[in-house]
Write a protein that holds these residues in place. Structure first.
Motif, PDB file in Angstrom:
ATOM      1  N   LEU A  48       0.768  -1.300  -0.133  1.00  0.00           N
ATOM      2  CA  LEU A  48      -0.070   0.015   0.039  1.00  0.00           C
ATOM      3  C   LEU A  48       0.831   1.323  -0.006  1.00  0.00           C
ATOM      4  O   LEU A  48       0.378   2.546  -0.169  1.00  0.00           O
ATOM      5  N   GLU A  49       2.135   1.085  -0.036  1.00  0.00           N
ATOM      6  CA  GLU A  49       3.007   2.400   0.356  1.00  0.00           C
ATOM      7  C   GLU A  49       4.441   1.841  -0.459  1.00  0.00           C
ATOM      8  O   GLU A  49       5.027   0.921  -0.049  1.00  0.00           O
ATOM      9  N   LEU A  50       5.021   2.939  -1.078  1.00  0.00           N
ATOM     10  CA  LEU A  50       6.229   2.884  -1.728  1.00  0.00           C
ATOM     11  C   LEU A  50       7.369   3.350  -0.632  1.00  0.00           C
ATOM     12  O   LEU A  50       7.175   4.430  -0.049  1.00  0.00           O
ATOM     13  N   PRO A  51       8.416   2.542  -0.383  1.00  0.00           N
ATOM     14  CA  PRO A  51       9.470   3.267   0.585  1.00  0.00           C
ATOM     15  C   PRO A  51       9.918   4.317  -0.093  1.00  0.00           C
ATOM     16  O   PRO A  51      10.072   4.483  -1.438  1.00  0.00           O
ATOM     17  N   LYS A  52      10.830   5.067   0.508  1.00  0.00           N
ATOM     18  CA  LYS A  52      11.327   6.213  -0.067  1.00  0.00           C
ATOM     19  C   LYS A  52      12.549   6.082  -0.976  1.00  0.00           C
ATOM     20  O   LYS A  52      12.971   6.780  -1.721  1.00  0.00           O
ATOM     21  N   GLU A  53      12.974   4.867  -0.598  1.00  0.00           N
ATOM     22  CA  GLU A  53      14.367   4.493  -1.610  1.00  0.00           C
ATOM     23  C   GLU A  53      13.780   4.207  -2.756  1.00  0.00           C
ATOM     24  O   GLU A  53      14.709   4.259  -3.765  1.00  0.00           O
ATOM     25  N   VAL A  54      12.546   4.011  -3.254  1.00  0.00           N
ATOM     26  CA  VAL A  54      12.245   3.984  -4.593  1.00  0.00           C
ATOM     27  C   VAL A  54      12.603   5.123  -5.584  1.00  0.00           C
ATOM     28  O   VAL A  54      12.997   5.114  -6.798  1.00  0.00           O
ATOM     29  N   CYS A  55      12.553   6.346  -4.780  1.00  0.00           N
ATOM     30  CA  CYS A  55      12.989   7.553  -5.510  1.00  0.00           C
ATOM     31  C   CYS A  55      14.539   7.449  -5.977  1.00  0.00           C
ATOM     32  O   CYS A  55      14.872   8.437  -6.857  1.00  0.00           O
ATOM     33  N   GLN A  56      15.241   6.708  -5.531  1.00  0.00           N
ATOM     34  CA  GLN A  56      16.741   6.578  -6.234  1.00  0.00           C
ATOM     35  C   GLN A  56      16.767   5.957  -7.423  1.00  0.00           C
ATOM     36  O   GLN A  56      17.765   5.752  -8.153  1.00  0.00           O
ATOM     37  N   LEU A  57      15.613   5.371  -7.902  1.00  0.00           N
ATOM     38  CA  LEU A  57      15.507   4.388  -8.938  1.00  0.00           C
ATOM     39  C   LEU A  57      15.312   5.340 -10.275  1.00  0.00           C
ATOM     40  O   LEU A  57      14.083   5.541 -10.698  1.00  0.00           O
ATOM     41  N   GLU A  58      16.378   6.016 -10.795  1.00  0.00           N
ATOM     42  CA  GLU A  58      16.123   7.161 -11.780  1.00  0.00           C
ATOM     43  C   GLU A  58      15.898   6.448 -13.070  1.00  0.00           C
ATOM     44  O   GLU A  58      15.296   7.211 -14.145  1.00  0.00           O
ATOM     45  N   GLN A  59      16.063   4.992 -13.357  1.00  0.00           N
ATOM     46  CA  GLN A  59      15.490   4.574 -14.695  1.00  0.00           C
ATOM     47  C   GLN A  59      14.147   4.043 -14.799  1.00  0.00           C
ATOM     48  O   GLN A  59      13.680   3.724 -15.820  1.00  0.00           O
ATOM     49  N   LEU A  60      13.251   4.173 -13.800  1.00  0.00           N
ATOM     50  CA  LEU A  60      12.009   3.912 -13.614  1.00  0.00           C
ATOM     51  C   LEU A  60      11.053   4.474 -14.569  1.00  0.00           C
ATOM     52  O   LEU A  60      11.322   5.745 -14.832  1.00  0.00           O
ATOM     53  N   VAL A  61      10.433   3.649 -15.382  1.00  0.00           N
ATOM     54  CA  VAL A  61       9.642   3.986 -16.509  1.00  0.00           C
ATOM     55  C   VAL A  61       7.881   3.980 -16.209  1.00  0.00           C
ATOM     56  O   VAL A  61       7.258   4.801 -16.362  1.00  0.00           O
ATOM     57  N   ASN A  62       7.795   2.793 -15.570  1.00  0.00           N
ATOM     58  CA  ASN A  62       6.503   2.310 -15.264  1.00  0.00           C
ATOM     59  C   ASN A  62       6.382   2.121 -13.722  1.00  0.00           C
ATOM     60  O   ASN A  62       6.866   1.177 -13.134  1.00  0.00           O
ATOM     61  N   ILE A  63       5.593   2.604 -13.100  1.00  0.00           N
ATOM     62  CA  ILE A  63       4.975   2.253 -11.656  1.00  0.00           C
ATOM     63  C   ILE A  63       3.566   1.899 -11.831  1.00  0.00           C
ATOM     64  O   ILE A  63       2.610   2.689 -11.986  1.00  0.00           O
ATOM     65  N   GLY A  86      -1.659  -0.504  -6.974  1.00  0.00           N
ATOM     66  CA  GLY A  86      -3.231  -0.288  -6.565  1.00  0.00           C
ATOM     67  C   GLY A  86      -3.849  -1.394  -7.019  1.00  0.00           C
ATOM     68  O   GLY A  86      -3.355  -2.333  -7.740  1.00  0.00           O
ATOM     69  N   ASN A  87      -5.256  -1.564  -6.944  1.00  0.00           N
ATOM     70  CA  ASN A  87      -6.144  -2.183  -7.525  1.00  0.00           C
ATOM     71  C   ASN A  87      -7.418  -1.844  -8.425  1.00  0.00           C
ATOM     72  O   ASN A  87      -8.021  -0.970  -7.882  1.00  0.00           O
ATOM     73  N   LYS A  88      -7.519  -1.683  -9.511  1.00  0.00           N
ATOM     74  CA  LYS A  88      -8.457  -1.297 -10.481  1.00  0.00           C
ATOM     75  C   LYS A  88      -9.868  -1.450  -9.831  1.00  0.00           C
ATOM     76  O   LYS A  88     -10.763  -0.588 -10.073  1.00  0.00           O
ATOM     77  N   ARG A  89     -10.214  -2.743  -9.561  1.00  0.00           N
ATOM     78  CA  ARG A  89     -11.497  -3.221  -9.047  1.00  0.00           C
ATOM     79  C   ARG A  89     -11.791  -2.549  -7.846  1.00  0.00           C
ATOM     80  O   ARG A  89     -13.121  -2.109  -7.685  1.00  0.00           O
ATOM     81  N   THR A  90     -11.168  -2.605  -6.962  1.00  0.00           N
ATOM     82  CA  THR A  90     -11.457  -2.167  -5.680  1.00  0.00           C
ATOM     83  C   THR A  90     -10.976  -0.743  -5.314  1.00  0.00           C
ATOM     84  O   THR A  90     -11.557  -0.210  -4.370  1.00  0.00           O
ATOM     85  N   ARG A  91     -10.108  -0.323  -6.344  1.00  0.00           N
ATOM     86  CA  ARG A  91      -9.690   1.343  -6.012  1.00  0.00           C
ATOM     87  C   ARG A  91      -8.872   1.303  -4.852  1.00  0.00           C
ATOM     88  O   ARG A  91      -8.628   2.354  -4.317  1.00  0.00           O
ATOM     89  N   LYS A  92      -8.259   0.198  -4.373  1.00  0.00           N
ATOM     90  CA  LYS A  92      -7.177   0.237  -3.208  1.00  0.00           C
ATOM     91  C   LYS A  92      -6.096   1.084  -3.959  1.00  0.00           C
ATOM     92  O   LYS A  92      -5.573   0.740  -5.108  1.00  0.00           O
ATOM     93  N   ALA A  93      -5.614   2.108  -3.356  1.00  0.00           N
ATOM     94  CA  ALA A  93      -4.397   2.797  -3.993  1.00  0.00           C
ATOM     95  C   ALA A  93      -3.081   2.704  -3.451  1.00  0.00           C
ATOM     96  O   ALA A  93      -3.030   2.253  -2.012  1.00  0.00           O
ATOM     97  N   LEU A  94      -1.997   3.102  -4.230  1.00  0.00           N
ATOM     98  CA  LEU A  94      -0.726   3.069  -3.670  1.00  0.00           C
ATOM     99  C   LEU A  94      -0.027   4.233  -3.256  1.00  0.00           C
ATOM    100  O   LEU A  94      -0.181   5.290  -4.021  1.00  0.00           O
ATOM    101  N   LYS A  95       0.207   4.597  -1.891  1.00  0.00           N
ATOM    102  CA  LYS A  95       0.855   5.827  -1.529  1.00  0.00           C
ATOM    103  C   LYS A  95       2.288   6.023  -2.257  1.00  0.00           C
ATOM    104  O   LYS A  95       3.139   5.305  -2.035  1.00  0.00           O
ATOM    105  N   LEU A  96       2.229   7.283  -2.596  1.00  0.00           N
ATOM    106  CA  LEU A  96       3.911   7.487  -2.958  1.00  0.00           C
ATOM    107  C   LEU A  96       4.666   8.284  -2.022  1.00  0.00           C
ATOM    108  O   LEU A  96       4.086   8.871  -1.042  1.00  0.00           O
TER     109      LEU A  96
END
Length: 612
Positions: free
Chosen positions: A314-329, A332-342
């Motif tokens: 449900l939440e991304l760790p702050k260390e994800v921001c070190q991944l400068e090559q990320l193109v796609n994140i 969440g869940n489209k059906r239940t609308r459970k969301a991911l915190k940045l």
């Protein structure tokens, strides 16, 4: 099975007209050698469709090389049923005709088990991560991958089984015999090693480069232990993690693609080992039982795709921001609308500037500034957390306005309070390059700028926006292919019912579709417990092919017979007790359509049974 003339038609309109004269040169011997078998005919049809300039002599030469006896005994061989081996020769011939880069992409299909429904996006993203696709003639890698996928569809190597509402293929399958040929080729070239599943493949004679584990028993697990896995670059697993690899063998230092979609049995040591795969570009943990991502994920500095949809992350760790090559994140869940915190660091440090897809996220008012993500093509916000102040999302509104002038093509916003989506009317510079737009909440008035979205292909709006005047406004969108009015359980209450009642008053107690406009609309979908009376006058929606209605109660439906190109009507009932009423509606609809049409649309009924 398709008839030869039908199967060859891989495209519509002017393309068919341009190649018709060439296709007429295809001699009957081409179809005769297929022996009347559907697979042989369809595969050969794909081959013909991709070679429109081939001469009659060239086709006859192909026939002779495959079956020298063809034509020697006229009238007999044409009716001969082909053996499996002979059909295999036809499949092999069609495969060998493909361009080298398409062959490579087709070999990759052997990763999936027999009968598996393959997601188009999953497949194309993996091609990109593997380096099979590169930019060409100004097209992005994503666009080129789509071109390759469509080529395989046209070749009949892959067969569509489900389409998105925008008309694109969503899922496909590979015919068993075609897949068997591809798996054999992949094994022969040591391209992919498949363990388990439906294929009995010999153990690899050299280093394993790509490994697909399709379910193993204890014997096969021991065979895996004997393999040289030190050079595995791509690892795909289906089923349980623990039944396929022991804890000490889940170590692949140079893996670039790790796809564990749907795997169960996630343990702490699995995430620890994943974070040691420093060359990883593609990581899919979709629909697994993983609960969180470790801080060590920040070490995966080459990661381009992170897919954690339908998980308990449900939440991304702050260390994800070190991944400068990320193109796609993808979260969440489209059906239940459970969301991911940045993480807040995304805002503070202006990181991950190369992001193209940011999907399934939660945004808290005032916490996220997205101005720096100028490469973003898709932004899907499943949840907005307000702070009480109407101006608290000013930064987000400004970001959408700014990114709309760059690459933003898809915008999805779920807003339970509805304050933000209603404030979008104030945008001074609308996102005019949008291809897909979805707004969820309570909205009666459409944004003024929506008529400027000349490229808009797919539009999803809340059921509260279903008004005659709004339909009139939308009818001018010439590229609109799919239009949906829906609701979410959270926002369907007494206020919603009141809005629906007021909407009808604007046009004498019914929702009336305009007589003109909607020139390209193929799909119209309504989804709500209560659907108001809908009316389709003559010449309304001239290209509409599919009408979907999901409801508990439908007040009325008039003028279906006026939808001249309607092929299918889907009636989905959310209340089993009213099934008889739905059948009556379906019967009335069918009878009305038969009065003016040579061929009435197909009526498809479905009842949804909700568990307590």
């Amino acid at each position: 099975a398709l008839l030869p003339t039908q199967a060859v038609s891989g495209s519509k309109g002017s393309k068919d007209n341009a190649t018709r004269s060439k296709r007429e040169e295809v001699p009957m011997e081409v179809w005769s050698m297929c022996g009347g078998l559907p697979l042989a005919i369809v595969t050969m049809a794909g081959h013909v469709a991709c070679n429109p300039n081939k001469s009659k002599d060239e086709w006859l030469k192909d026939c002779k090389s495959l079956f020298p006896e063809l034509g020697k005994v006229k009238g007999k061989d044409g009716g001969k049923k082909r053996t499996q081996e002979e059909v295999g020769k036809i499949v092999s011939h069609c495969y060998n005709d493909m361009p080298a880069e398409i062959k490579t992409c087709s070999l990759y299909l052997s990763i999936f088990s027999k009968g598996h429904r393959i997601s188009r996006k999953r497949l194309t993203r993996r091609w990109i991560a593997e380096g099979f696709v590169s930019e060409k003639q100004g097209l992005t890698v994503e666009d080129v991958a789509e071109t390759y996928f469509n080529h395989l569809i046209r070749r009949k190597i892959i067969l569509p089984v489900d389409h998105s509402s925008n008309g694109k293929v969503k899922y496909c399958i590979v015919h068993d015999m075609v897949l068997e040929h591809i798996v054999a080729k992949a094994s022969e070239e040591n391209f992919i090693t498949v363990v388990g599943g439906n294929w009995l493949m010999p153990p690899p004679s050299s280093k394993v480069r790509r490994l697909s584990l399709q379910g193993t028993d204890s014997k096969r697990a021991k065979d895996i232990e004997k393999m040289n896995l030190s050079h595995v670059r791509s690892l795909t697993m289906f089923g349980s993690l623990n039944n396929q690899l022991s804890s000490h063998s889940f170590k692949f230092g140079i893996v670039q693609v790790l796809d564990l979609e749907g795997c169960m049995g996630f343990k702490q040591h699995h995430t620890t080992e994943i974070c040691k795969m420093l060359l990883l570009k593609y990581l899919s943990l979709r629909a697994t039982d993983i609960k969180s991502l470790p801080d060590r994920i920040g070490k995966l500095v080459n990661l381009e795709t992170l897919d954690i949809r339908e998980t308990n992350v449900l939440e991304l760790p702050k260390e994800v921001c070190q991944l400068e090559q990320l193109v796609n994140i993808l979260g969440g869940n489209k059906r239940t609308r459970k969301a991911l915190k940045l993480p807040g660091e995304l805002n503070k440090k202006k990181k991950m500037k190369g992001l193209r897809i940011l999907s399934g996220i939660e945004i808290t008012a005032g916490s996220v500034d997205l101005h720096h993500l100028t490469e973003l093509r898709k932004l899907a916000i499943y949840k907005l957390v307000t702070m009480g102040d109407d101006s608290s999302f000013e930064e987000l509104r400004s970001s959408i306005e700014y990114l709309g002038g760059y690459s933003l093509h898809t915008l999805i916003i779920g807003d339970e309070s509805s304050k933000f989506i209603n404030s979008l009317d104030d945008l001074s510079s609308p996102p005019i390059f949008l291809i897909a737009l979805e707004l969820s909440g309570k909205m009666v008035k459409l944004p003024r700028w929506i008529r400027q979205l000349s490229a808009l292909n797919k539009l999803t709006l809340p059921i509260t926006a279903l008004r005659t005047d709004n339909l009139r406004q939308l009818s001018d969108l010439e590229e609109l292919f799919s239009l949906t009015f829906s609701f979410t359980a959270q926002n369907y209450d007494a206020e919603t019912l009141t809005i629906l009642s007021e909407n009808k008053l604007h046009s004498r107690g019914q929702i009336k579709v305009p007589e003109a406009g909607f020139k390209s609309l193929k799909l119209l979908r309504f989804s709500a417990p209560l659907l108001p009376l809908l009316s389709f006058p003559k010449k309304a929606m001239p290209e509409l092919e599919r009408l979907e209605l999901r409801f508990n109660l439908l007040e009325g439906l008039f003028g279906v017979e006026n939808l001249e190109k309607l092929k299918e009507v889907h009636l989905t009932l959310d209340d089993k007790t009213r099934q008889a009423v739905t059948k009556k509606i379906a019967g009335e609809m069918e009878n009305a359509a038969k009065k003016t049409k040579a061929k009435a649309p197909r009526i498809i009924l479905e009842t949804v049974i909700h568990s307590n």
